[in-house]
Design a protein around this motif. Structure first.
Motif, PDB file in Angstrom:
ATOM      1  N   GLN A  12       0.838  -1.191   0.000  1.00  0.00           N
ATOM      2  CA  GLN A  12       0.000   0.000   0.000  1.00  0.00           C
ATOM      3  C   GLN A  12       0.878   1.248   0.000  1.00  0.00           C
ATOM      4  OE1 GLN A  12      -2.541  -1.577   3.439  1.00  0.00           O
ATOM      5  NE2 GLN A  12      -3.985  -0.221   2.407  1.00  0.00           N
ATOM      6  N   GLU A  13       0.439   2.261  -0.729  1.00  0.00           N
ATOM      7  CA  GLU A  13       1.164   3.523  -0.741  1.00  0.00           C
ATOM      8  C   GLU A  13       1.130   4.140   0.659  1.00  0.00           C
ATOM      9  OE1 GLU A  13      -0.864   5.703  -3.736  1.00  0.00           O
ATOM     10  OE2 GLU A  13       0.124   4.669  -5.403  1.00  0.00           O
ATOM     11  N   ILE A  14       2.226   4.772   1.037  1.00  0.00           N
ATOM     12  CA  ILE A  14       2.364   5.305   2.394  1.00  0.00           C
ATOM     13  C   ILE A  14       2.464   6.826   2.363  1.00  0.00           C
ATOM     14  CG2 ILE A  14       3.793   5.347   4.475  1.00  0.00           C
ATOM     15  CD1 ILE A  14       4.827   2.573   3.678  1.00  0.00           C
ATOM     16  N   THR A  15       1.643   7.470   3.169  1.00  0.00           N
ATOM     17  CA  THR A  15       1.773   8.904   3.414  1.00  0.00           C
ATOM     18  C   THR A  15       2.225   9.073   4.856  1.00  0.00           C
ATOM     19  OG1 THR A  15       0.016   9.498   1.850  1.00  0.00           O
ATOM     20  CG2 THR A  15       0.590  11.129   3.534  1.00  0.00           C
ATOM     21  N   ILE A  16       3.373   9.702   5.043  1.00  0.00           N
ATOM     22  CA  ILE A  16       3.899   9.912   6.389  1.00  0.00           C
ATOM     23  C   ILE A  16       3.390  11.254   6.906  1.00  0.00           C
ATOM     24  CG2 ILE A  16       5.957   9.966   7.830  1.00  0.00           C
ATOM     25  CD1 ILE A  16       7.466   8.558   5.580  1.00  0.00           C
TER      26      ILE A  16
END
Length: 211
Positions: free
Chosen positions: A165-169
């Motif tokens: 899954q794409e990760i947004t920090i």
């Protein structure tokens, strides 16, 4: 604190009643961080910010620090009392993500305090830092989901190339790691795998041998 609670309810500030005030506190305690831009939690954020003095006193009574970050539009609590911690993999991921976030921000690749580095880099950095093989996909997914629930990342759609899954920090990640997080990362990556991890590997090996 009780007097302030009664004052807020009696004046019906912003239409807040006793039940909602309690629900807002419980919601923040469960999530740890609340973001202004969240559609579902917009009113929760507004109440927390408008009654900042009350919530500072309330959470201080539990040994927590309540804060409001007006720059990035979120608020949260930093626990000072002991709480169930992260396991080793979750902790290493947290520290690596903090490092990745810091690098993205330094390169001006963040927006509103959020960064979106390639999720595949996380596993590459894990292998580089620990000298170990990549974690099993299910362990990676579980660890990232735990960090999502902790309010330091968001998970998006699955990238077909990385199968992750794409990760947004989120900016909140820098609230939960110390300034010397790189030293902490080194300490964790130099330590051996936990007994639970070893037991799990052994049980899986035994299961494979029995087939």
């Amino acid at each position: 604190m009780l007097r302030e609670f009664e004052k807020i309810v009696d004046t019906n500030s912003n239409g807040i009643d006793a039940a909602e005030l309690k629900a807002v506190a419980a919601r923040l305690r469960e999530r740890q961080f609340i973001f202004k831009e969240s559609r579902a939690l917009g009113r929760t954020y507004d109440i927390l910010v408008s009654q900042q003095d009350y919530f500072e006193d309330l959470f201080a009574a539990f040994g927590d620090e309540f804060f409001v970050d007006n720059h990035f539009g979120y608020c949260g609590i930093i626990p000072k009392a002991n709480r169930p911690g992260l396991n080793q993999l979750e902790t290493i991921f947290l520290l690596i993500l903090a490092k990745m976030h810091d690098m993205e921000c330094r390169k001006a690749r963040s927006e509103n305090g959020r960064s979106q580095p390639s999720e595949a880099i996380l596993l590459d950095e894990y292998c580089l830092a620990t000298g170990r093989e990549k974690p099993k996909p299910r362990d990676t997914k579980s660890a990232l989901d735990r960090l999502r629930k902790a309010g330091v990342i968001e998970l998006g759609k699955v990238n077909e190339l990385s199968e992750m899954q794409e990760i947004t920090i989120l900016p909140s990640i820098m609230r939960v790691v110390s300034a010397n997080y790189l030293t902490t990362l080194s300490a964790f990556t130099d330590s051996p795998a936990s007994d639970d991890d070893q037991d799990e590997d052994e049980s899986e090996t035994e299961a494979e041998d029995s087939q």
